[in-house]
Scaffold this motif. Structure first.
Motif, PDB file in Angstrom:
ATOM      1  N   TRP A 171      30.495  33.843 -12.425  1.00  0.00           N
ATOM      2  CA  TRP A 171      30.537  33.745 -13.812  1.00  0.00           C
ATOM      3  C   TRP A 171      31.927  33.929 -14.156  1.00  0.00           C
ATOM      4  O   TRP A 171      32.657  34.912 -13.792  1.00  0.00           O
ATOM      5  CB  TRP A 171      29.881  34.911 -14.562  1.00  0.00           C
ATOM      6  CG  TRP A 171      28.164  34.333 -14.648  1.00  0.00           C
ATOM      7  CD1 TRP A 171      27.382  34.971 -13.897  1.00  0.00           C
ATOM      8  CD2 TRP A 171      27.702  33.512 -15.595  1.00  0.00           C
ATOM      9  NE1 TRP A 171      26.252  34.510 -14.257  1.00  0.00           N
ATOM     10  CE2 TRP A 171      26.255  33.747 -15.167  1.00  0.00           C
ATOM     11  CE3 TRP A 171      28.149  32.640 -16.466  1.00  0.00           C
ATOM     12  CZ2 TRP A 171      25.370  32.862 -15.857  1.00  0.00           C
ATOM     13  CZ3 TRP A 171      27.207  31.896 -17.293  1.00  0.00           C
ATOM     14  CH2 TRP A 171      25.807  32.150 -16.882  1.00  0.00           C
ATOM     15  N   GLU A 172      32.607  33.038 -14.889  1.00  0.00           N
ATOM     16  CA  GLU A 172      33.915  33.347 -15.592  1.00  0.00           C
ATOM     17  C   GLU A 172      33.713  32.764 -17.096  1.00  0.00           C
ATOM     18  O   GLU A 172      33.299  31.721 -17.530  1.00  0.00           O
ATOM     19  CB  GLU A 172      34.785  32.396 -14.988  1.00  0.00           C
ATOM     20  CG  GLU A 172      36.415  32.631 -15.415  1.00  0.00           C
ATOM     21  CD  GLU A 172      37.182  31.787 -14.541  1.00  0.00           C
ATOM     22  OE1 GLU A 172      38.083  31.216 -15.237  1.00  0.00           O
ATOM     23  OE2 GLU A 172      37.189  31.996 -13.393  1.00  0.00           O
ATOM     24  N   TRP A 173      34.263  33.582 -18.116  1.00  0.00           N
ATOM     25  CA  TRP A 173      34.348  33.336 -19.479  1.00  0.00           C
ATOM     26  C   TRP A 173      35.539  32.453 -19.798  1.00  0.00           C
ATOM     27  O   TRP A 173      36.436  32.569 -19.150  1.00  0.00           O
ATOM     28  CB  TRP A 173      34.237  34.607 -20.221  1.00  0.00           C
ATOM     29  CG  TRP A 173      33.122  35.634 -20.284  1.00  0.00           C
ATOM     30  CD1 TRP A 173      32.952  36.154 -19.526  1.00  0.00           C
ATOM     31  CD2 TRP A 173      31.840  35.202 -20.989  1.00  0.00           C
ATOM     32  NE1 TRP A 173      31.672  36.855 -19.805  1.00  0.00           N
ATOM     33  CE2 TRP A 173      30.871  36.001 -20.469  1.00  0.00           C
ATOM     34  CE3 TRP A 173      31.407  33.901 -21.854  1.00  0.00           C
ATOM     35  CZ2 TRP A 173      29.501  35.959 -20.984  1.00  0.00           C
ATOM     36  CZ3 TRP A 173      30.147  33.992 -22.308  1.00  0.00           C
ATOM     37  CH2 TRP A 173      29.185  35.079 -21.874  1.00  0.00           C
ATOM     38  N   ALA A 174      35.447  31.477 -20.618  1.00  0.00           N
ATOM     39  CA  ALA A 174      36.376  30.696 -20.802  1.00  0.00           C
ATOM     40  C   ALA A 174      37.708  31.599 -21.098  1.00  0.00           C
ATOM     41  O   ALA A 174      37.292  32.432 -22.020  1.00  0.00           O
ATOM     42  CB  ALA A 174      36.204  29.791 -21.936  1.00  0.00           C
ATOM     43  N   GLN A 201      32.573  27.524 -23.238  1.00  0.00           N
ATOM     44  CA  GLN A 201      32.259  29.145 -23.246  1.00  0.00           C
ATOM     45  C   GLN A 201      32.400  29.789 -22.012  1.00  0.00           C
ATOM     46  O   GLN A 201      32.801  30.958 -21.896  1.00  0.00           O
ATOM     47  CB  GLN A 201      30.846  29.341 -23.807  1.00  0.00           C
ATOM     48  CG  GLN A 201      30.638  29.117 -25.231  1.00  0.00           C
ATOM     49  CD  GLN A 201      29.079  29.538 -25.477  1.00  0.00           C
ATOM     50  OE1 GLN A 201      28.123  28.714 -24.812  1.00  0.00           O
ATOM     51  NE2 GLN A 201      28.842  30.476 -26.314  1.00  0.00           N
ATOM     52  N   PHE A 202      31.989  29.004 -20.805  1.00  0.00           N
ATOM     53  CA  PHE A 202      32.039  29.797 -19.545  1.00  0.00           C
ATOM     54  C   PHE A 202      31.947  28.694 -18.397  1.00  0.00           C
ATOM     55  O   PHE A 202      32.043  27.621 -18.730  1.00  0.00           O
ATOM     56  CB  PHE A 202      30.607  30.588 -19.382  1.00  0.00           C
ATOM     57  CG  PHE A 202      29.452  29.660 -19.339  1.00  0.00           C
ATOM     58  CD1 PHE A 202      29.129  29.278 -18.064  1.00  0.00           C
ATOM     59  CD2 PHE A 202      28.919  29.092 -20.367  1.00  0.00           C
ATOM     60  CE1 PHE A 202      27.820  28.523 -17.925  1.00  0.00           C
ATOM     61  CE2 PHE A 202      27.504  28.424 -20.163  1.00  0.00           C
ATOM     62  CZ  PHE A 202      27.302  27.722 -18.993  1.00  0.00           C
ATOM     63  N   ARG A 203      32.088  29.223 -17.156  1.00  0.00           N
ATOM     64  CA  ARG A 203      32.178  28.577 -16.000  1.00  0.00           C
ATOM     65  C   ARG A 203      31.157  29.319 -15.113  1.00  0.00           C
ATOM     66  O   ARG A 203      31.167  30.715 -15.027  1.00  0.00           O
ATOM     67  CB  ARG A 203      33.416  28.562 -15.385  1.00  0.00           C
ATOM     68  CG  ARG A 203      33.712  27.760 -13.986  1.00  0.00           C
ATOM     69  CD  ARG A 203      34.847  27.648 -13.502  1.00  0.00           C
ATOM     70  NE  ARG A 203      34.856  26.771 -12.232  1.00  0.00           N
ATOM     71  CZ  ARG A 203      35.765  26.524 -11.387  1.00  0.00           C
ATOM     72  NH1 ARG A 203      36.915  27.275 -11.598  1.00  0.00           N
ATOM     73  NH2 ARG A 203      35.448  26.014 -10.293  1.00  0.00           N
ATOM     74  N   LEU A 204      30.154  28.619 -14.656  1.00  0.00           N
ATOM     75  CA  LEU A 204      29.230  29.010 -13.693  1.00  0.00           C
ATOM     76  C   LEU A 204      29.337  28.358 -12.133  1.00  0.00           C
ATOM     77  O   LEU A 204      29.192  27.053 -12.368  1.00  0.00           O
ATOM     78  CB  LEU A 204      27.733  29.136 -14.119  1.00  0.00           C
ATOM     79  CG  LEU A 204      26.736  29.384 -12.985  1.00  0.00           C
ATOM     80  CD1 LEU A 204      26.591  30.852 -12.636  1.00  0.00           C
ATOM     81  CD2 LEU A 204      25.425  29.021 -13.691  1.00  0.00           C
ATOM     82  N   ASP A 231      26.020  38.353 -24.596  1.00  0.00           N
ATOM     83  CA  ASP A 231      25.025  37.935 -23.738  1.00  0.00           C
ATOM     84  C   ASP A 231      25.429  36.869 -23.015  1.00  0.00           C
ATOM     85  O   ASP A 231      26.358  36.052 -23.429  1.00  0.00           O
ATOM     86  CB  ASP A 231      23.802  37.592 -24.263  1.00  0.00           C
ATOM     87  CG  ASP A 231      23.219  38.944 -25.037  1.00  0.00           C
ATOM     88  OD1 ASP A 231      22.237  38.845 -25.874  1.00  0.00           O
ATOM     89  OD2 ASP A 231      23.339  39.984 -24.487  1.00  0.00           O
ATOM     90  N   LEU A 232      24.955  36.479 -21.733  1.00  0.00           N
ATOM     91  CA  LEU A 232      25.302  35.270 -20.807  1.00  0.00           C
ATOM     92  C   LEU A 232      24.584  34.053 -21.740  1.00  0.00           C
ATOM     93  O   LEU A 232      23.533  34.225 -22.152  1.00  0.00           O
ATOM     94  CB  LEU A 232      24.913  35.389 -19.276  1.00  0.00           C
ATOM     95  CG  LEU A 232      25.531  36.489 -18.549  1.00  0.00           C
ATOM     96  CD1 LEU A 232      24.799  36.795 -17.107  1.00  0.00           C
ATOM     97  CD2 LEU A 232      26.965  36.340 -18.744  1.00  0.00           C
ATOM     98  N   PRO A 233      25.299  33.002 -21.750  1.00  0.00           N
ATOM     99  CA  PRO A 233      24.879  31.883 -22.213  1.00  0.00           C
ATOM    100  C   PRO A 233      23.724  31.191 -21.457  1.00  0.00           C
ATOM    101  O   PRO A 233      23.082  30.440 -22.155  1.00  0.00           O
ATOM    102  CB  PRO A 233      26.064  30.827 -22.363  1.00  0.00           C
ATOM    103  CG  PRO A 233      26.968  31.015 -21.044  1.00  0.00           C
ATOM    104  CD  PRO A 233      26.759  32.754 -21.010  1.00  0.00           C
TER     105      PRO A 233
END
Length: 149
Positions: free
Chosen positions: A52-55, A33-36, A4-6
């Motif tokens: 969105w980009e996951w780490a 965890q991610f970049r938004l 799931d998205l953080p």
């Protein structure tokens, strides 16, 4: 990816509201965890886009795709559920048409999700062979939008 998205949809909407009330054009949030990235579009009615980009997305996302999931290597699929649009706004020319050459960064459409306009990039070079989904159509994540030749 099945994670799931953080952030929830409400979290993203709150970030957009803060950005909308400020003079800033974009916000870029990066965690382990991610970049938004949320950016204000050009023009009065352009709205916002989110990316969105996951780490470690480069290798991690590619390795998460199995051979069974690669059904059509020429397909460009919806990155998330929403409404697919061929053009940046009503009455504007479409991003691409059948026969157009595209590169990996070429925007081929947008998917509107929770009032945010998310660009859909070709992801690879080729020629648009078919536009599968009609304009302003609800799509599911992973649904084929276009095919390249």
């Amino acid at each position: 990816m099945t994670e799931d998205l953080p952030l929830t949809a409400e979290d993203v909407a709150e970030i957009v509201a803060i950005l909308d009330a400020s003079q800033y054009r974009e916000v870029d949030i990066a965690t382990r965890q991610f970049r938004l990235r949320i950016a204000r579009g050009d023009g009065a009615d352009a709205g916002f886009t989110q990316e969105w980009e996951w780490a470690g997305a480069g290798a991690a996302l590619e390795s998460a795709v199995t051979a069974d999931e690669v059904v059509d290597p020429d397909a460009i699929c919806a990155p998330l559920p929403g409404t697919f649009y061929h053009a940046p706004q009503p009455g504007a020319p479409p991003f691409v048409a059948v026969g157009d050459a595209v590169g990996p960064e070429t925007v081929v459409g947008i998917v509107e999700t929770m009032k945010l306009m998310n660009p859909v990039h070709a992801g690879r070079s080729g020629t648009v062979a078919e536009i599968v989904v009609p304009n302003a159509t609800m799509v599911a994540k992973g649904e084929v939008l276009l095919r390249l030749a």
